[in-house]
Design a protein around this motif. Structure first.
Motif, short mmCIF file in Angstrom:
data_model
loop_
_atom_site.label_atom_id
_atom_site.label_comp_id
_atom_site.label_asym_id
_atom_site.label_seq_id
_atom_site.Cartn_x
_atom_site.Cartn_y
_atom_site.Cartn_z
N PRO A 90 9.29 -11.94 9.56
CA PRO A 90 7.87 -11.70 9.58
C PRO A 90 7.84 -9.82 9.49
CG PRO A 90 8.51 -12.33 11.72
CD PRO A 90 9.48 -12.94 10.84
N THR A 98 8.16 -9.01 5.83
CA THR A 98 6.99 -9.49 5.11
C THR A 98 5.92 -8.31 5.35
OG1 THR A 98 7.45 -11.83 5.33
CG2 THR A 98 5.19 -11.28 4.99
N TYR A 99 5.67 -7.89 6.72
CA TYR A 99 4.71 -6.97 7.09
C TYR A 99 5.08 -5.67 6.35
CZ TYR A 99 2.78 -3.18 9.62
OH TYR A 99 1.86 -2.22 10.08
N TRP A 100 6.25 -5.12 6.35
CA TRP A 100 6.40 -4.09 5.62
C TRP A 100 6.25 -4.02 4.24
CZ3 TRP A 100 10.06 -2.03 1.77
CH2 TRP A 100 9.99 -0.51 1.79
N ARG A 118 2.34 -4.01 3.70
CA ARG A 118 1.79 -2.74 4.14
C ARG A 118 2.18 -1.71 3.03
NH1 ARG A 118 3.74 1.81 6.61
NH2 ARG A 118 2.19 2.96 8.04
#
Length: 301
Positions: free
Chosen positions: A251, A254-256, A259
């Motif tokens: 996660p 995935t977030y990085w 973003r």
């Protein structure tokens, strides 16, 4: 006083021309030693020398690239400030620096090993081909950029004599392809924002922006999938004390990636994505979290 000021300006121009800030990319040479958990003195020294070799070689190619592109760079909103394009460094000075940098680079490489020297030679050949021709070919350019990043990881494994994991190789290709596409996306977005025409040194049209963005996202999330498969592989179960903790990195990664793509879409990423990540506080925090997750997974109670 004027001599001192002139000297500091000249040093600043050379630091900028050699792209010293881009040396951070060569930290990728240390990835194999970290994933193989071989933190010994000889391996660390070999990787440090390898880091210097790649940095000097990369600087030589940056100079070559700017020599070829200096006329086009003068028409670009930001690249016009590059030392060769602005005239802060003369073309003959840039040309003279190339063999000096390469001699120093290969002297360092030879001190590591013959195989590493050959890896650096492959990198030099590919990055030179990119600067001279391949960067002007649509999609070929981003595939080559991904290969250049991946070669750093492979060379790091060669420098410390560890086996290159197939999972690491696959992950590297996809995530670096995503970052290369993100870089092209940011460049096209900047041209659109400033109402400039299609880039003259890239075979992309401004209308290609949505497609480039889709390819960047797809490649990035493919790398997360490969990482998840790696976490599930038998080798990981043996290499880590608590391999289940590695799932927490998914996660975060995935977030990085998500973003970073949104920021590029908002025209808030003006640097190479890797350089941007070093400067960006949230990206640094994500990096610290991933490192912490790996360390905790390795920790034996």
């Amino acid at each position: 006083m004027s001599t001192v000021i002139h000297g500091s300006v000249a040093i600043s121009a050379w630091v900028k021309q050699l792209r010293v800030h881009q040396y951070v990319k060569n930290v990728l040479l240390f990835v194999p030693i970290a994933t193989a958990h071989q933190f010994n003195y000889a391996a660390v020294i070999a990787d440090l020398v390898a880091f210097v070799a790649f940095s000097l070689c990369a600087s030589a190619v940056y100079v070559l690239n700017d020599l070829f592109d200096r006329e086009a760079d003068r028409q670009h909103p930001t690249k016009k400030n590059r030392p060769l394009a602005s005239g802060a460094i003369k073309p003959w000075q840039g040309a003279a620096s190339i063999p000096i940098l390469l001699i120093l680079a290969f002297a360092c490489a030879a001190a590591v090993s013959l195989k590493f020297t050959l890896a650096l030679l492959v990198y030099l050949a590919l990055t030179t081909a990119y600067s001279v021709s391949l960067k002007r070919k649509m999609l070929v350019d981003v595939v080559v950029l991904a290969m250049l990043y991946t070669i750093r990881v492979i060379a790091g494994a060669i420098a410390v004599s560890v086996e290159m994991s197939a999972w690491l190789l696959a992950f590297s290709m996809f995530i670096f392809l995503s970052l290369a596409l993100m870089k092209r996306y940011s460049e096209l977005a900047l041209l659109i924002q400033q109402n400039l025409p299609d880039p003259s040194t890239r075979n992309y049209k401004l209308d290609d922006l949505p497609i480039v963005g889709c390819l960047a996202v797809a490649s990035g999330f493919n790398s997360v999938t490969i990482f998840a498969l790696y976490v599930s592989s038998p080798g990981v179960q043996q290499a880590y004390a608590t391999p289940e903790l590695l799932w927490l990195a998914c996660p975060v990664l995935t977030y990085w990636l998500g973003r970073a793509m949104i920021l590029a879409h908002r025209r808030m990423m003006n640097d190479d994505p890797i350089v941007f990540a070093i400067k960006d506080g949230v990206s640094r925090l994500a990096g610290v979290l991933i490192v912490a997750i790996f360390l905790l997974a390795m920790w034996k109670r």
